[in-house]
Enzyme design. Structure first.
Site, PDB file in Angstrom:
ATOM      1  N   SER A 436       0.812  -1.219   0.000  1.00 47.65           N
ATOM      2  CA  SER A 436       0.000   0.000   0.000  1.00 47.65           C
ATOM      3  C   SER A 436       0.844   1.268   0.000  1.00 47.65           C
ATOM      4  O   SER A 436       0.319   2.357  -0.198  1.00 47.65           O
ATOM      5  CB  SER A 436      -0.948   0.017   1.205  1.00 47.65           C
ATOM      6  OG  SER A 436      -0.226   0.070   2.418  1.00 47.65           O
ATOM      7  N   LYS A 479      -5.872   4.851   8.241  1.00 45.81           N
ATOM      8  CA  LYS A 479      -4.766   5.613   7.663  1.00 45.81           C
ATOM      9  C   LYS A 479      -5.101   7.097   7.580  1.00 45.81           C
ATOM     10  O   LYS A 479      -4.284   7.957   7.936  1.00 45.81           O
ATOM     11  CB  LYS A 479      -4.427   5.052   6.286  1.00 45.81           C
ATOM     12  CG  LYS A 479      -3.791   3.679   6.325  1.00 45.81           C
ATOM     13  CD  LYS A 479      -3.568   3.124   4.931  1.00 45.81           C
ATOM     14  CE  LYS A 479      -2.891   1.753   5.005  1.00 45.81           C
ATOM     15  NZ  LYS A 479      -2.701   1.167   3.663  1.00 45.81           N
TER      16      LYS A 479
END
Length: 583
Positions: A436, A479
């Site tokens: 990611s 996040k």
């Protein structure tokens, strides 16, 4: 180019369209999985009514906890016809001799007591029965296999794999239709000879994918013949009535747990928490443990009914209880122990986003990570420092190699690329894995190659393929919130934000502080499809432009300088772009 700046309404699941659904009066009745689990229900019906020569085993992929076993038990009980005849045996012990006869009454010691039984954990005597000594006499005690004779027994795969001897005994009993008495202690034989008894039993084995996989390795032929199905984890919301189904499901769970009624205001609050758990705005969890836990927690703050306020208060208390580690990470950033830049422009440095999960800790949380890249004259290699230091996992290494393939493709040349680079997660002291961060790493690499600085007020997350397409990643809510908390602690400027994959929009369910900041224009979220879309936001230049300076032309000029100024050695796409730039 696709750059989508999100409005605050996109950051949460839509509840306004379901206002009429939430206002309905739902009946409080026992939980029935027929509507929410059609595959499971149909498979159970097939298993309960199948031909006698079919496999007596069924496999269900589900959590092997009491909550799931109970739901399956309720469904099987409704599917099986009521028991009208006496099934089982009667044992007599006279002068040390044991005799068996068919049971004539339900009170006989080995007459079946139920057509369906379940147990989460079992021991040998509980499953198979035993012979006990009382003074000078002996007594036979039935086990679950005897009590469920003629019916269905629901067991955990984990239990049987932890006690292999139980599994082999159970398989022998079920397949032979005969129960033979053996001692559970191999060093001590039975003191009496006990006649065997006929036994007709079907078994449903419940376990997760790993447990079922272990069983498949142990019994491949048995698994191949058994009926297989799954307890579906989520309910897809494709129309309004699907939401009504989920609301009915909640009420049934509350009824089974003897909890207060749900107020109409509770559904939107529960919906937000549920989406956070499922990770998808269009899917709602069906886990009975999760949902009953939410309702039980809310009951502590409810009076006569469970309301939005009681749900919100329970969730706030739970987050507060579980947020110590996350607060410690934020404190380290605030004190400068973890260096995260949120001001200015820097070449080759970018704010990536990570999700931290600690063993034994119930909640994952986000943490920004500083990713840096340096470029120097070399042979075109991208050195992954994490991998070299044996701190990078396989997926992380894959992401780095994809970045290298993208750069090689974009700068296709018959000449060796004159630069090498190294990429590192600064201040990472444990294993880094996942791809990611490959989008952020690629942007840092392009920044270093082009000598164009990156806006440090913007963080980036997402994976890329070899063609630069930005792909879905996990943990998007954690996040975003992790970087927002850092910016909020340092004061929001109105120019801070996060770039993430367009395909992750459906996974958003952010906390109220983030939503309010986006609504007020103090924080921004951009959803992108390609790495070309990211660079104008981070650097302020287009990736490629025939008529004005661009990132690619800057890289071209640097390659030209490294090659001694001979444009004829450049790959033809870069010579063509440079021809336009000269104008």
């Amino acid at each position: 180019m696709t750059i989508n700046r999100l409005e605050w309404q996109q950051l949460l699941p839509n509840t306004s369209d379901y206002a009429d659904i939430f206002e309905r009066e739902y009946r409080r009745e026992p939980l029935d999985i027929e509507i929410t689990q059609p595959r499971l229900q149909k498979s159970l019906a097939t298993f309960c009514n199948q031909h006698p020569m079919a496999s007596p085993f069924m496999l269900i992929k589900a959590v092997d906890s009491r909550a799931y076993l109970s739901l399956i038990h309720q469904s099987v009980t409704r599917l099986l016809p009521p028991r009208t005849d006496i099934i089982g045996s009667h044992y007599d012990i006279v002068n040390g001799t044991v005799s068996r006869s068919d049971a004539k009454s339900s009170s006989d010691n080995f007459a079946a007591t139920s057509n369906c039984l379940y147990e989460e954990w079992i021991e040998a005597e509980q499953l198979l029965g035993c012979l006990r000594k009382h003074g000078d006499g002996y007594n036979l005690e039935p086990g679950l296999v005897h009590k469920a004779n003629g019916g269905v027994l629901i067991l955990s795969v984990r239990t049987l794999l932890a006690q292999p001897h139980l599994w082999f005994r159970l398989k022998q009993i079920v397949t032979s239709h005969c129960y033979q008495w053996f001692t559970n202690d191999e060093s001590r034989p039975l003191p009496l000879s006990v006649p065997s008894m006929p036994l007709d039993l079907k078994v449903i084995l419940v376990g997760d994918r790993y447990g079922l996989g272990d069983l498949q390795e142990l019994e491949p032929e048995l698994i191949e013949r058994a009926i297989y199905t799954e307890f579906e984890a989520d309910l897809a919301i494709t129309e309004s009535e699907d939401m009504a189904t989920w609301c009915s499901y909640l009420n049934a769970i509350a009824y089974d747990a003897r909890l207060p009624e749900l107020d109409s205001s509770a559904y939107p609050a529960l919906l937000k928490i549920a989406v956070r758990k499922s990770g998808d705005q269009d899917k709602l969890p069906l886990c009975p443990q999760l949902l009953s836990g939410l309702l039980i927690d809310a009951t502590q703050y409810a009076e006569s009914r469970i309301t939005a306020d009681s749900v919100a208060q329970a969730e706030q208390e739970k987050v507060w209880r579980e947020s110590y580690l996350a607060e410690m990470v934020q404190d380290d950033i605030a004190l400068g122990q973890l260096r995260i830049e949120t001001e200015g422009y820097v070449i080759g440095q970018i704010n990536g986003l990570s999700v931290l999960e600690y063993p034994g800790h119930p909640r994952a949380f986000g943490e920004p990570s500083r990713i840096s890249c340096v470029v120097h004259i070399g042979d075109g290699e991208i050195m992954d420092v994490e991998r070299k230091a044996e701190l990078g996992g396989n997926l992380h290494a894959k992401g780095i190699m994809i970045m290298q393939a993208f750069i090689a493709s974009e700068l296709a040349s018959d000449q060796q690329f004159p630069f090498s680079s190294s990429i590192v997660f600064e201040q990472s002291y444990g294993e880094v894995d996942g791809d990611s961060a490959s989008l952020a790493g690629l942007c840092a690499l392009i920044s270093s190659l082009s000598l164009q600085p990156i806006n440090q007020q913007i963080a980036v997350t997402g994976s890329v393929d070899q063609f630069g397409n930005v792909q879905t990643i996990g943990g998007i809510n954690e996040k975003i919130e992790g970087f927002f908390d850092v910016c909020n602690d340092r004061e929001l400027t109105g120019t801070q934000g996060i770039i993430f994959p367009l395909t992750n929009i459906r996974h958003l369910c952010l906390k109220d502080e983030v939503v309010e900041a986006v609504k007020a224009g103090q924080f921004h979220l951009w959803a992108v499809e390609h790495v070309h879309d990211v660079l104008p936001l981070l650097i302020g230049l287009p990736y490629v432009d025939e008529n004005k300076p661009s990132v690619l032309s800057a890289i071209q000029e640097r390659i030209l300088q490294a090659g001694g100024g001979d444009r004829s050695r450049l790959p033809w796409p870069l010579r063509w772009i440079n021809w336009f730039n000269r104008g």
